[in-house]
Write a protein that holds these residues in place. Sequence first.
Motif, PDB file in Angstrom:
ATOM      1  N   ASN A   1      -3.183  15.634  -9.741  1.00 43.30           N
ATOM      2  CA  ASN A   1      -3.238  16.687  -8.724  1.00 43.30           C
ATOM      3  C   ASN A   1      -2.318  17.848  -9.076  1.00 43.30           C
ATOM      4  O   ASN A   1      -2.682  19.008  -8.920  1.00 43.30           O
ATOM      5  N   LEU A   2      -1.139  17.551  -9.600  1.00 36.13           N
ATOM      6  CA  LEU A   2      -0.156  18.585  -9.886  1.00 36.13           C
ATOM      7  C   LEU A   2      -0.409  19.298 -11.211  1.00 36.13           C
ATOM      8  O   LEU A   2      -0.366  20.523 -11.290  1.00 36.13           O
ATOM      9  N   PHE A   3      -0.699  18.511 -12.256  1.00 35.79           N
ATOM     10  CA  PHE A   3      -0.812  19.077 -13.605  1.00 35.79           C
ATOM     11  C   PHE A   3      -2.235  19.050 -14.177  1.00 35.79           C
ATOM     12  O   PHE A   3      -2.444  19.472 -15.299  1.00 35.79           O
ATOM     13  N   ARG A   4      -3.181  18.477 -13.425  1.00 32.93           N
ATOM     14  CA  ARG A   4      -4.566  18.261 -13.903  1.00 32.93           C
ATOM     15  C   ARG A   4      -4.563  17.383 -15.156  1.00 32.93           C
ATOM     16  O   ARG A   4      -5.368  17.554 -16.061  1.00 32.93           O
ATOM     17  N   GLU A   5      -3.630  16.458 -15.209  1.00 35.72           N
ATOM     18  CA  GLU A   5      -3.450  15.560 -16.345  1.00 35.72           C
ATOM     19  C   GLU A   5      -4.286  14.292 -16.144  1.00 35.72           C
ATOM     20  O   GLU A   5      -4.110  13.573 -15.165  1.00 35.72           O
ATOM     21  N   ILE A   6      -5.210  14.028 -17.063  1.00 32.88           N
ATOM     22  CA  ILE A   6      -6.041  12.828 -17.027  1.00 32.88           C
ATOM     23  C   ILE A   6      -5.354  11.772 -17.880  1.00 32.88           C
ATOM     24  O   ILE A   6      -5.062  12.031 -19.052  1.00 32.88           O
TER      25      ILE A   6
ATOM     26  N   LEU B   1      -2.445   9.676  -9.996  1.00 36.67           N
ATOM     27  CA  LEU B   1      -3.193  10.650  -9.200  1.00 36.67           C
ATOM     28  C   LEU B   1      -2.318  11.845  -8.812  1.00 36.67           C
ATOM     29  O   LEU B   1      -2.802  12.975  -8.742  1.00 36.67           O
ATOM     30  N   PHE B   2      -1.035  11.601  -8.582  1.00 36.17           N
ATOM     31  CA  PHE B   2      -0.115  12.700  -8.287  1.00 36.17           C
ATOM     32  C   PHE B   2      -0.032  13.646  -9.479  1.00 36.17           C
ATOM     33  O   PHE B   2      -0.103  14.864  -9.336  1.00 36.17           O
ATOM     34  N   ARG B   3       0.115  13.081 -10.688  1.00 40.52           N
ATOM     35  CA  ARG B   3       0.191  13.897 -11.910  1.00 40.52           C
ATOM     36  C   ARG B   3      -1.127  14.649 -12.141  1.00 40.52           C
ATOM     37  O   ARG B   3      -1.119  15.799 -12.575  1.00 40.52           O
TER      38      ARG B   3
ATOM     39  N   LYS C   1      -5.233   7.097  -0.649  1.00 38.31           N
ATOM     40  CA  LYS C   1      -4.231   6.055  -0.476  1.00 38.31           C
ATOM     41  C   LYS C   1      -4.469   5.050  -1.591  1.00 38.31           C
ATOM     42  O   LYS C   1      -5.595   4.623  -1.812  1.00 38.31           O
ATOM     43  N   CYS C   2      -3.424   4.694  -2.322  1.00 36.66           N
ATOM     44  CA  CYS C   2      -3.524   3.788  -3.468  1.00 36.66           C
ATOM     45  C   CYS C   2      -2.939   2.429  -3.129  1.00 36.66           C
ATOM     46  O   CYS C   2      -1.971   2.320  -2.378  1.00 36.66           O
ATOM     47  N   GLU C   3      -3.498   1.429  -3.745  1.00 34.99           N
ATOM     48  CA  GLU C   3      -2.998   0.068  -3.586  1.00 34.99           C
ATOM     49  C   GLU C   3      -1.708  -0.134  -4.391  1.00 34.99           C
ATOM     50  O   GLU C   3      -0.800  -0.827  -3.951  1.00 34.99           O
ATOM     51  N   LEU C   4      -1.629   0.491  -5.576  1.00 35.02           N
ATOM     52  CA  LEU C   4      -0.488   0.311  -6.470  1.00 35.02           C
ATOM     53  C   LEU C   4       0.284   1.615  -6.668  1.00 35.02           C
ATOM     54  O   LEU C   4      -0.322   2.676  -6.850  1.00 35.02           O
ATOM     55  N   PRO C   5       1.619   1.541  -6.673  1.00 36.05           N
ATOM     56  CA  PRO C   5       2.430   2.755  -6.889  1.00 36.05           C
ATOM     57  C   PRO C   5       2.134   3.441  -8.228  1.00 36.05           C
ATOM     58  O   PRO C   5       2.157   4.667  -8.308  1.00 36.05           O
ATOM     59  N   GLU C   6       1.833   2.687  -9.278  1.00 33.96           N
ATOM     60  CA  GLU C   6       1.543   3.297 -10.582  1.00 33.96           C
ATOM     61  C   GLU C   6       0.268   4.139 -10.529  1.00 33.96           C
ATOM     62  O   GLU C   6       0.159   5.153 -11.216  1.00 33.96           O
ATOM     63  N   ASP C   7      -0.687   3.744  -9.700  1.00 28.17           N
ATOM     64  CA  ASP C   7      -1.912   4.528  -9.540  1.00 28.17           C
ATOM     65  C   ASP C   7      -1.629   5.804  -8.757  1.00 28.17           C
ATOM     66  O   ASP C   7      -2.179   6.862  -9.059  1.00 28.17           O
TER      67      ASP C   7
ATOM     68  N   MET D   1       0.852  -1.183   0.000  1.00 28.94           N
ATOM     69  CA  MET D   1       0.000   0.000   0.000  1.00 28.94           C
ATOM     70  C   MET D   1       0.889   1.235   0.000  1.00 28.94           C
ATOM     71  O   MET D   1       1.874   1.292   0.712  1.00 28.94           O
ATOM     72  N   CYS D   2       0.547   2.208  -0.817  1.00 31.57           N
ATOM     73  CA  CYS D   2       1.326   3.437  -0.952  1.00 31.57           C
ATOM     74  C   CYS D   2       1.032   4.396   0.193  1.00 31.57           C
ATOM     75  O   CYS D   2       0.076   4.214   0.948  1.00 31.57           O
ATOM     76  N   SER D   3       1.826   5.440   0.277  1.00 29.86           N
ATOM     77  CA  SER D   3       1.629   6.445   1.315  1.00 29.86           C
ATOM     78  C   SER D   3       0.393   7.290   1.024  1.00 29.86           C
ATOM     79  O   SER D   3      -0.118   7.302  -0.090  1.00 29.86           O
ATOM     80  N   GLU D   4      -0.066   8.010   2.037  1.00 27.35           N
ATOM     81  CA  GLU D   4      -1.222   8.888   1.869  1.00 27.35           C
ATOM     82  C   GLU D   4      -0.823  10.117   1.060  1.00 27.35           C
ATOM     83  O   GLU D   4       0.304  10.584   1.137  1.00 27.35           O
ATOM     84  N   MET D   5      -1.776  10.610   0.280  1.00 30.61           N
ATOM     85  CA  MET D   5      -1.539  11.762  -0.579  1.00 30.61           C
ATOM     86  C   MET D   5      -2.701  12.730  -0.387  1.00 30.61           C
ATOM     87  O   MET D   5      -3.859  12.342  -0.434  1.00 30.61           O
ATOM     88  N   LYS D   6      -2.380  13.999  -0.186  1.00 28.95           N
ATOM     89  CA  LYS D   6      -3.401  15.043  -0.075  1.00 28.95           C
ATOM     90  C   LYS D   6      -3.618  15.672  -1.440  1.00 28.95           C
ATOM     91  O   LYS D   6      -2.670  15.941  -2.165  1.00 28.95           O
ATOM     92  N   MET D   7      -4.880  15.913  -1.770  1.00 22.98           N
ATOM     93  CA  MET D   7      -5.235  16.578  -3.017  1.00 22.98           C
ATOM     94  C   MET D   7      -6.111  17.779  -2.676  1.00 22.98           C
ATOM     95  O   MET D   7      -6.877  17.736  -1.730  1.00 22.98           O
ATOM     96  N   HIS D   8      -5.977  18.841  -3.466  1.00 26.44           N
ATOM     97  CA  HIS D   8      -6.701  20.084  -3.180  1.00 26.44           C
ATOM     98  C   HIS D   8      -7.355  20.633  -4.436  1.00 26.44           C
ATOM     99  O   HIS D   8      -6.789  20.553  -5.522  1.00 26.44           O
ATOM    100  N   ASP D   9      -8.538  21.217  -4.262  1.00 28.82           N
ATOM    101  CA  ASP D   9      -9.242  21.942  -5.325  1.00 28.82           C
ATOM    102  C   ASP D   9      -9.292  21.161  -6.632  1.00 28.82           C
ATOM    103  O   ASP D   9      -8.772  21.597  -7.662  1.00 28.82           O
ATOM    104  N   ILE D  10      -9.922  19.994  -6.595  1.00 24.66           N
ATOM    105  CA  ILE D  10      -9.971  19.144  -7.779  1.00 24.66           C
ATOM    106  C   ILE D  10     -11.392  19.052  -8.332  1.00 24.66           C
ATOM    107  O   ILE D  10     -12.360  19.011  -7.584  1.00 24.66           O
ATOM    108  N   ASP D  11     -11.472  19.040  -9.644  1.00 25.95           N
ATOM    109  CA  ASP D  11     -12.747  18.903 -10.346  1.00 25.95           C
ATOM    110  C   ASP D  11     -13.219  17.455 -10.208  1.00 25.95           C
ATOM    111  O   ASP D  11     -12.472  16.524 -10.513  1.00 25.95           O
TER     112      ASP D  11
END
Length: 85
Positions: free
Chosen positions: A77-82, A73-75, A63-69, A1-11
């Motif tokens: 959150n940072l770049f709004r890249e789908i 989600l990091f990308r 929190k993600c099960e897989l590092p690739e996920d 399990m990956c570490s926790e990640m905070k996300m802000h102001d997301i559509d």
Amino acid sequence: MCSEMKMHDIDVADFIRTVEKCKGAVYLKTKEGDCFNLKSRFSALLGLTALVKGGIIAEATLKCELPEDETKLFRFNLFREIPKE
């Protein structure tokens, strides 16, 4: 399990599309300590309902099960890249 990640102001719509591209489980944690699996439609509905205000999620802890996920989600959150895949 990956570490926790905070996300802000997301559509919400873009966020859901990004979560759907994830291969493993993605968990949303609330301030109250509840944990919702966003890969389950019902669980996602319950978890997101409390966080959505005007189509935007002000803050979420994931929190993600897989590092690739987590990378997807990091990308998002940072770049709004789908992810396209």
